[in-house]
Motif scaffolding. Structure first.
Motif, PDB file in Angstrom:
ATOM      1  N   UNK A   5       0.875  -1.251   0.019  1.00  0.00           N
ATOM      2  CA  UNK A   5      -0.107   0.011  -0.087  1.00  0.00           C
ATOM      3  C   UNK A   5       0.831   1.230  -0.240  1.00  0.00           C
ATOM      4  N   UNK A   6       0.600   2.233  -0.838  1.00  0.00           N
ATOM      5  CA  UNK A   6       1.261   3.471  -0.868  1.00  0.00           C
ATOM      6  C   UNK A   6       2.306   3.464  -1.761  1.00  0.00           C
ATOM      7  N   UNK A   7       2.830   2.380  -2.346  1.00  0.00           N
ATOM      8  CA  UNK A   7       4.027   2.138  -3.021  1.00  0.00           C
ATOM      9  C   UNK A   7       3.818   2.105  -4.780  1.00  0.00           C
ATOM     10  N   UNK A   8       4.881   2.711  -5.168  1.00  0.00           N
ATOM     11  CA  UNK A   8       4.576   2.854  -6.737  1.00  0.00           C
ATOM     12  C   UNK A   8       5.703   1.702  -7.126  1.00  0.00           C
ATOM     13  N   UNK A   9       5.096   0.987  -8.294  1.00  0.00           N
ATOM     14  CA  UNK A   9       5.993   0.233  -8.804  1.00  0.00           C
ATOM     15  C   UNK A   9       6.031   0.342 -10.179  1.00  0.00           C
ATOM     16  N   UNK A  30      -2.001  -3.570  -3.194  1.00  0.00           N
ATOM     17  CA  UNK A  30      -2.163  -2.141  -2.932  1.00  0.00           C
ATOM     18  C   UNK A  30      -1.265  -1.370  -3.645  1.00  0.00           C
ATOM     19  N   UNK A  31      -0.555  -1.754  -4.630  1.00  0.00           N
ATOM     20  CA  UNK A  31       0.573  -0.942  -5.301  1.00  0.00           C
ATOM     21  C   UNK A  31      -0.022  -0.171  -6.277  1.00  0.00           C
ATOM     22  N   UNK A  32       0.465   0.994  -6.506  1.00  0.00           N
ATOM     23  CA  UNK A  32       0.239   1.818  -7.943  1.00  0.00           C
ATOM     24  C   UNK A  32       1.051   1.325  -9.081  1.00  0.00           C
ATOM     25  N   UNK A  33       0.809   1.097 -10.074  1.00  0.00           N
ATOM     26  CA  UNK A  33       1.459   0.214 -11.140  1.00  0.00           C
ATOM     27  C   UNK A  33       1.778   1.117 -12.314  1.00  0.00           C
ATOM     28  N   UNK A  77       5.493  10.026 -11.940  1.00  0.00           N
ATOM     29  CA  UNK A  77       4.672  10.919 -11.878  1.00  0.00           C
ATOM     30  C   UNK A  77       3.284  11.153 -10.960  1.00  0.00           C
ATOM     31  N   UNK A  78       2.566   9.960 -10.512  1.00  0.00           N
ATOM     32  CA  UNK A  78       1.452  10.259  -9.734  1.00  0.00           C
ATOM     33  C   UNK A  78       1.747  10.238  -8.527  1.00  0.00           C
ATOM     34  N   UNK A  79       2.782   9.645  -8.001  1.00  0.00           N
ATOM     35  CA  UNK A  79       3.225   9.966  -6.366  1.00  0.00           C
ATOM     36  C   UNK A  79       4.365  10.852  -5.949  1.00  0.00           C
TER      37      UNK A  79
END
Lengths: 252, 266
Positions: A5-9, A30-33, A77-79
């Protein structure tokens, strides 16, 4: 299911097989991909992975410096952060030394080894600008192979490229440990990804069953679970390692 | 919960005197948190009991068991206790080990008595525990064994008995993995590096008459990753992964948990 959660991959080679399983697992945690692949076509068939998962896709070639730098820029970019990179993109020729042309050799090295170099370089440059969070500034998981430690049957360029990935992993871990950048590899044994052709020819399947001590061959999910462990906050004191996921092949 | 309804034996679930959390206790707590029933084994029953009380306070299930694991009869009793109490044994975690605290020394200083003691505690215990657990796991057609060796195996280390016994554990684990894979049993070995545990830090502070802070600073400086030792939780998390179904295709593996120390030798 919030271990990422809260991680960008950013995951390369994410359209098919092991990369696809990693993307699916990371999303569930919960990763942002951002998925990267040279094609959205799925080797084992079906709808494109990014459409099924409803996540962004960047079509690019990991052996192209501009594509790699752009992928890292977009992923962050997103986070404003890139927490995890998984290098899974790979090609293989499936030829013995005496049958391999220089062009084929160079292409395998460009994707399997230079591609990992380019992505690690771009990712570490980004990660060095980030604050340490949960004891890490960023994490890299390279998908290596048992090949490169043991011989890759009749596939000299593949095994050599994968041996290079293991070394690159150790060097990055040693050089950037003080910056709290964690870099590990996962080395799959024989994994049934759903790919057809040479991968599942009877002679290679028989060979793999004979050499794998556990009663079954591997699944893409087995590799995804190992990648998840190394990408998560549960592995904050492990770096430079090459974790075998091979059903005991190398222990035999 | 990743170990729901599993039965685990954690050998060395108590800990040495000192501050903080040892590898064995952290592992017992982690297994219990993930739903396993845990037999907490230690030669120091009081310390094992403390671990059990910590598990109980978090609504986990655990029992303490006193055993001198250098004696086969006591290992046999330990395995029988877990099996009769909970009906199966899914996980065997061998965490016991001594170096300085067992009288280990450099080659020219080691006594026969100290060497035998280290071999019995570090190596014999791990092999005999496997001997008594394997028949149960073979009948179940499943099981996971985790042995705790040491980064000392692959990097420099001053004392002979620890280095040699921990290296032997790696070879034994590979043999165990290979010979039992057909039964669905997995065996893996973890190599903890420089850890901030009571055994590693407080024992050295006492032996070398230094403060805890001095020993911590010396050890922290040697770790590539963030210049900081690991904790018992790092080993516990690795053990949880290897014990769980997420590692069901992983056997015979040697996993360093060492902050990168083994990739930068010397």
């Amino acid at each position: 299911m919030t271990r990422l959660a809260g991680k960008t991959a950013l995951i390369t080679g994410a359209s098919s097989g092991i990369g696809r399983a990693i993307a699916t697992r990371f999303l569930a945690e919960g990763a942002t991909l951002l998925l990267m692949d040279i094609t959205e076509a799925v080797v084992e068939g079906g709808e494109p992975t990014h459409k099924i998962l409803d996540v962004p896709f960047f079509q690019g070639d990991v052996s192209n410096e501009k594509d790699v730098d752009e992928a890292v820029r977009r992923a962050a970019l997103p986070t404003g952060r890139l927490d995890i990179v998984v290098n899974d993109a790979v090609i293989r020729i499936g030829k013995k030394l005496t049958d391999t042309s220089l062009e084929e050799w160079n292409r395998v090295m460009a994707v399997n080894l230079a591609g990992v170099f380019l992505m690690c370089r771009a990712a570490v440059r980004q990660m060095l600008t980030q604050e340490i969070r949960h004891e890490a500034r960023g994490r890299i998981v390279n998908i290596s192979s048992q090949h490169g430690m043991i011989s890759s049957p009749e596939d000299v360029s593949y095994g050599t490229s994968k041996a290079g990935v293991v070394y690159l992993t150790r060097q990055i871990a040693a050089d950037y440990g003080r910056d709290s950048i964690i870099c590990n590899a996962v080395a799959p044994g024989k994994i049934l990804t759903g790919k057809t052709g040479r991968a599942v020819e009877p002679r290679w399947l028989d060979y793999s069953h004979a050499r794998t001590p556990l009663p079954r061959l591997g699944r893409s999910e087995d590799v995804a679970n190992a990648a998840l462990f190394l990408a998560s906050d549960e592995a904050t004191f492990i770096t430079g390692e090459n974790l075998m996921v091979d059903g005991g092949w190398m222990a035999g | 919960m990743r170990l729901k309804d599993r039965v685990a034996i954690v050998v060395g679930a108590g800990q040495s005197p000192g501050e903080g959390m040892g590898n064995g206790r952290a592992t017992a707590l982690t297994f219990a948190r993930e739903g396993a029933k845990v037999l907490c084994v230690d030669h120091n029953l009081k310390s094992a009991q403390e671990t059990v009380e910590m598990i109980g306070a978090n609504q986990g299930t655990a029992m303490a068991f006193k055993a001198d694991v250098t004696k086969e009869a006591e290992i046999k009793a330990m395995v029988a206790d877990a099996h009769s109490r909970w009906g199966r044994i899914d996980i065997l975690h061998n965490n016991v080990g001594v170096s300085l605290s067992g009288g280990d020394a450099e080659l020219l200083e080691i006594t026969e008595e100290a060497f035998d003691r280290c071999v019995a505690i570090n190596l014999k215990s791990c092999i005999l525990a496997a001997k008594h657990v394997i028949p149960i796991m073979r009948a179940q057609k499943s099981g996971a064994i985790i042995n705790i060796s040491s980064m000392a195996v692959i990097t420099t280390y001053p004392y002979v008995a620890y280095k040699a016994t921990k290296a032997a554990m790696v070879s034994f684990t590979e043999q165990l993995a290979y010979q039992n894979a057909a039964y669905g049993i997995r065996a893996n070995v973890i190599l903890p590096g420089l850890m901030n545990t009571p055994m590693a830090v407080d024992t050295r502070a006492r032996t070398f008459k230094k403060t805890r802070a001095e020993v911590e600073a010396e050890r922290d400086a040697k770790v590539p990753l963030g210049k900081k030792m690991g904790t018992g939780w790092d080993v516990a998390n690795a053990a949880l992964f290897l014990a769980s179904d997420e590692a069901s295709f992983i056997t015979g593996v040697t996993l360093p948990v060492d902050g990168g120390a083994s990739v930068r030798r010397g």
